[in-house]
Design a protein around this motif. Structure first.
Motif, PDB file in Angstrom:
ATOM      1  N   LEU A 137      13.355  18.904 -11.088  1.00  0.00           N
ATOM      2  CA  LEU A 137      12.707  19.659 -10.014  1.00  0.00           C
ATOM      3  C   LEU A 137      12.302  18.743  -8.859  1.00  0.00           C
ATOM      4  CD1 LEU A 137      10.420  22.108 -12.029  1.00  0.00           C
ATOM      5  CD2 LEU A 137      12.530  22.648 -10.811  1.00  0.00           C
ATOM      6  N   LEU A 138      11.707  17.611  -9.201  1.00  0.00           N
ATOM      7  CA  LEU A 138      11.252  16.699  -8.153  1.00  0.00           C
ATOM      8  C   LEU A 138      12.428  16.140  -7.367  1.00  0.00           C
ATOM      9  CD1 LEU A 138       8.950  15.259  -6.765  1.00  0.00           C
ATOM     10  CD2 LEU A 138       9.065  13.480  -8.508  1.00  0.00           C
ATOM     11  N   ASP A 139      13.475  15.707  -8.062  1.00  0.00           N
ATOM     12  CA  ASP A 139      14.638  15.152  -7.377  1.00  0.00           C
ATOM     13  C   ASP A 139      15.298  16.194  -6.480  1.00  0.00           C
ATOM     14  OD1 ASP A 139      14.180  12.790  -8.663  1.00  0.00           O
ATOM     15  OD2 ASP A 139      15.719  13.068 -10.192  1.00  0.00           O
ATOM     16  N   THR A 140      15.410  17.425  -6.979  1.00  0.00           N
ATOM     17  CA  THR A 140      16.038  18.490  -6.198  1.00  0.00           C
ATOM     18  C   THR A 140      15.233  18.797  -4.947  1.00  0.00           C
ATOM     19  OG1 THR A 140      16.983  19.468  -8.199  1.00  0.00           O
ATOM     20  CG2 THR A 140      16.845  20.872  -6.261  1.00  0.00           C
ATOM     21  N   SER A 154       0.828  -1.208   0.000  1.00  0.00           N
ATOM     22  CA  SER A 154       0.000   0.000   0.000  1.00  0.00           C
ATOM     23  C   SER A 154       0.861   1.256   0.000  1.00  0.00           C
ATOM     24  CB  SER A 154      -0.926  -0.011   1.219  1.00  0.00           C
ATOM     25  OG  SER A 154      -1.708   1.166   1.264  1.00  0.00           O
ATOM     26  N   ALA A 155       1.922   1.268   0.827  1.00  0.00           N
ATOM     27  CA  ALA A 155       2.804   2.427   0.891  1.00  0.00           C
ATOM     28  C   ALA A 155       3.570   2.609  -0.413  1.00  0.00           C
ATOM     29  CB  ALA A 155       3.772   2.274   2.060  1.00  0.00           C
ATOM     30  N   GLU A 156       4.061   1.513  -0.986  1.00  0.00           N
ATOM     31  CA  GLU A 156       4.807   1.611  -2.239  1.00  0.00           C
ATOM     32  C   GLU A 156       3.906   2.066  -3.385  1.00  0.00           C
ATOM     33  OE1 GLU A 156       8.241  -1.787  -1.418  1.00  0.00           O
ATOM     34  OE2 GLU A 156       6.450  -2.302  -2.583  1.00  0.00           O
ATOM     35  N   THR A 157       2.648   1.625  -3.380  1.00  0.00           N
ATOM     36  CA  THR A 157       1.705   2.084  -4.396  1.00  0.00           C
ATOM     37  C   THR A 157       1.465   3.579  -4.274  1.00  0.00           C
ATOM     38  OG1 THR A 157       0.603  -0.073  -4.424  1.00  0.00           O
ATOM     39  CG2 THR A 157      -0.625   1.797  -5.292  1.00  0.00           C
ATOM     40  N   ALA A 158       1.381   4.068  -3.028  1.00  0.00           N
ATOM     41  CA  ALA A 158       1.191   5.504  -2.813  1.00  0.00           C
ATOM     42  C   ALA A 158       2.378   6.297  -3.348  1.00  0.00           C
ATOM     43  CB  ALA A 158       0.997   5.781  -1.322  1.00  0.00           C
ATOM     44  N   VAL A 159       3.589   5.815  -3.110  1.00  0.00           N
ATOM     45  CA  VAL A 159       4.777   6.506  -3.623  1.00  0.00           C
ATOM     46  C   VAL A 159       4.724   6.588  -5.149  1.00  0.00           C
ATOM     47  CG1 VAL A 159       7.279   6.375  -3.870  1.00  0.00           C
ATOM     48  CG2 VAL A 159       6.228   5.891  -1.666  1.00  0.00           C
ATOM     49  N   SER A 160       4.400   5.474  -5.791  1.00  0.00           N
ATOM     50  CA  SER A 160       4.353   5.448  -7.255  1.00  0.00           C
ATOM     51  C   SER A 160       3.270   6.397  -7.787  1.00  0.00           C
ATOM     52  CB  SER A 160       4.079   4.020  -7.728  1.00  0.00           C
ATOM     53  OG  SER A 160       3.957   3.968  -9.133  1.00  0.00           O
ATOM     54  N   LYS A 161       2.106   6.363  -7.169  1.00  0.00           N
ATOM     55  CA  LYS A 161       1.005   7.214  -7.645  1.00  0.00           C
ATOM     56  C   LYS A 161       1.330   8.696  -7.490  1.00  0.00           C
ATOM     57  CE  LYS A 161      -2.649   7.562  -5.030  1.00  0.00           C
ATOM     58  NZ  LYS A 161      -3.929   7.279  -4.341  1.00  0.00           N
ATOM     59  N   TYR A 162       1.820   9.096  -6.307  1.00  0.00           N
ATOM     60  CA  TYR A 162       2.083  10.508  -6.073  1.00  0.00           C
ATOM     61  C   TYR A 162       3.291  10.994  -6.864  1.00  0.00           C
ATOM     62  CZ  TYR A 162      -1.335  10.153  -2.375  1.00  0.00           C
ATOM     63  OH  TYR A 162      -2.491   9.965  -1.677  1.00  0.00           O
ATOM     64  N   ARG A 163       4.205  10.094  -7.181  1.00  0.00           N
ATOM     65  CA  ARG A 163       5.333  10.498  -8.018  1.00  0.00           C
ATOM     66  C   ARG A 163       4.855  10.799  -9.440  1.00  0.00           C
ATOM     67  NH1 ARG A 163      10.669  10.451  -7.228  1.00  0.00           N
ATOM     68  NH2 ARG A 163      11.991  10.504  -9.086  1.00  0.00           N
ATOM     69  N   ARG A 164       3.953   9.973  -9.958  1.00  0.00           N
ATOM     70  CA  ARG A 164       3.407  10.246 -11.294  1.00  0.00           C
ATOM     71  C   ARG A 164       2.672  11.586 -11.306  1.00  0.00           C
ATOM     72  NH1 ARG A 164       1.701   4.885 -10.935  1.00  0.00           N
ATOM     73  NH2 ARG A 164      -0.455   5.593 -10.661  1.00  0.00           N
ATOM     74  N   LEU A 165       1.857  11.838 -10.277  1.00  0.00           N
ATOM     75  CA  LEU A 165       1.130  13.106 -10.213  1.00  0.00           C
ATOM     76  C   LEU A 165       2.086  14.282 -10.064  1.00  0.00           C
ATOM     77  CD1 LEU A 165      -1.816  12.061  -7.871  1.00  0.00           C
ATOM     78  CD2 LEU A 165      -1.967  12.627 -10.292  1.00  0.00           C
ATOM     79  N   ALA A 166       3.142  14.096  -9.280  1.00  0.00           N
ATOM     80  CA  ALA A 166       4.120  15.167  -9.085  1.00  0.00           C
ATOM     81  C   ALA A 166       4.812  15.517 -10.397  1.00  0.00           C
ATOM     82  CB  ALA A 166       5.144  14.745  -8.039  1.00  0.00           C
ATOM     83  N   LEU A 167       5.242  14.506 -11.139  1.00  0.00           N
ATOM     84  CA  LEU A 167       5.921  14.762 -12.404  1.00  0.00           C
ATOM     85  C   LEU A 167       4.984  15.432 -13.400  1.00  0.00           C
ATOM     86  CD1 LEU A 167       7.952  11.445 -12.773  1.00  0.00           C
ATOM     87  CD2 LEU A 167       8.842  13.723 -12.249  1.00  0.00           C
ATOM     88  N   ALA A 168       3.718  15.008 -13.420  1.00  0.00           N
ATOM     89  CA  ALA A 168       2.758  15.632 -14.342  1.00  0.00           C
ATOM     90  C   ALA A 168       2.533  17.095 -13.970  1.00  0.00           C
ATOM     91  CB  ALA A 168       1.439  14.862 -14.300  1.00  0.00           C
ATOM     92  N   THR A 169       2.491  17.408 -12.681  1.00  0.00           N
ATOM     93  CA  THR A 169       2.278  18.788 -12.239  1.00  0.00           C
ATOM     94  C   THR A 169       3.494  19.653 -12.529  1.00  0.00           C
ATOM     95  OG1 THR A 169       0.796  18.050 -10.481  1.00  0.00           O
ATOM     96  CG2 THR A 169       1.733  20.242 -10.260  1.00  0.00           C
ATOM     97  N   LEU A 170       4.676  19.183 -12.162  1.00  0.00           N
ATOM     98  CA  LEU A 170       5.892  19.966 -12.377  1.00  0.00           C
ATOM     99  C   LEU A 170       6.219  20.130 -13.860  1.00  0.00           C
ATOM    100  CD1 LEU A 170       8.103  18.522  -9.496  1.00  0.00           C
ATOM    101  CD2 LEU A 170       6.946  20.737  -9.586  1.00  0.00           C
ATOM    102  N   ALA A 171       5.746  19.217 -14.692  1.00  0.00           N
ATOM    103  CA  ALA A 171       5.971  19.351 -16.127  1.00  0.00           C
ATOM    104  C   ALA A 171       5.192  20.518 -16.729  1.00  0.00           C
ATOM    105  CB  ALA A 171       5.588  18.059 -16.847  1.00  0.00           C
TER     106      ALA A 171
END
Length: 276
Positions: free
Chosen positions: A245-248, A180-197
């Motif tokens: 941006l996300l990595d930084t 469940s935690a790993e799925t949350a990381v994957s989901k929010y990372r995709r949303l983060a990259l889409a937003t920062l893009a």
């Protein structure tokens, strides 16, 4: 809302402003005893405007202070709830130290899954904060991290509670929490990259890459083909900037450092993207 009666508050406000005008008119008469009625009236009106503006500024300052205090209380409450939940999960994890495999000294699969779960929950919350806060505002950062972690943790706990009710073993519960935690990381990372893009920084980089490609459009058979290649290169540039941006920001959050808002406009929590 019209209730058919006079508003007491409005009456008090009118009386206050009439009294203020009378006091200012008396001061103008005292300051300019030999001036004409028009001059004294103009001075009264000027001072009345200044008094109204000053009062509006005082009211706005009080509202801003109250909002800041309310936000601080909400952040402290979310932080306390997150700490309580973390302590609860830590107790669950510590109670499993040494279990599962004899003489494992807490390194069995169950204990390992609980430790990874805690790490992934934190990583998911940091990913939310890296996308939706002003990075140099520590109060905002801490509040968003606490709120996001509490929501993600509650979601994982709900899944574990349902599985426990169905008779799941400790090993299954630990694995389910980790997934469940790993799925949350994957989901929010995709949303983060889409937003920062779609940030100002990514927009500017994409525009530069597109223009650079189009300057050599004659290398392609048609101009439309050149545009397709330029658009593809611009999207790749967006992805690279978003990743940077996300990595930084994640690195800065892990180390407790401030980072300038290099991504341009910042999407704040609750501004259209729904997080858990």
């Amino acid at each position: 809302m019209d209730i058919g009666t006079d508003c007491g508050l409005c009456g008090d406000l009118v009386a206050y402003r009439r009294g203020l005008r009378r006091r200012l008119a008396a001061r103008a008469d005292a300051d300019l005893p030999g001036a004409s009625v028009q001059v004294r009236r103009a001075l009264t009106e000027q001072r009345l405007r200044e008094a109204v503006v000053a009062e509006a500024e005082r009211i706005e300052a009080r509202h801003e202070q109250a909002a800041a205090q309310r936000f601080a209380r909400q952040g402290a409450l979310a932080q306390a709830r997150a700490e309580n939940r973390a302590a609860k999960w830590a107790r669950l994890a510590s109670s499993r130290e040494g279990c599962g495999t004899p003489k494992s000294t807490g390194l069995c699969a169950v204990s390992g899954n609980w430790r990874v779960t805690e790490q992934q929950l934190r990583e998911a919350a940091l990913t939310v904060a890296a996308t939706h806060v002003t990075m140099d505002d520590h109060l905002d950062v801490n509040a968003v991290i606490a709120h996001a972690e509490a929501g993600i943790r509650a979601e994982a706990e709900g899944a574990c509670a349902q599985a426990r009710a169905e008779g799941a073993t400790d090993n299954t519960l630990a694995l389910l929490a980790r997934l469940s935690a790993e799925t949350a990381v994957s989901k929010y990372r995709r949303l983060a990259l889409a937003t920062l893009a779609r940030s100002d920084c990514a927009d500017a980089e994409a525009a530069l890459v597109y223009e650079a490609k189009m300057r050599s459009w004659r290398r392609y058979v048609t101009r439309s083909g050149a545009r397709r290649a330029a658009n593809a290169a611009a999207e790749q540039a967006r992805e690279r900037i978003a990743q940077h941006l996300l990595d930084t920001r994640l690195a800065a959050l892990r180390q407790g450092r401030s980072v300038a808002a290099e991504g341009g406009r910042t999407v704040r929590a609750g501004s259209g993207v729904r997080w858990a």
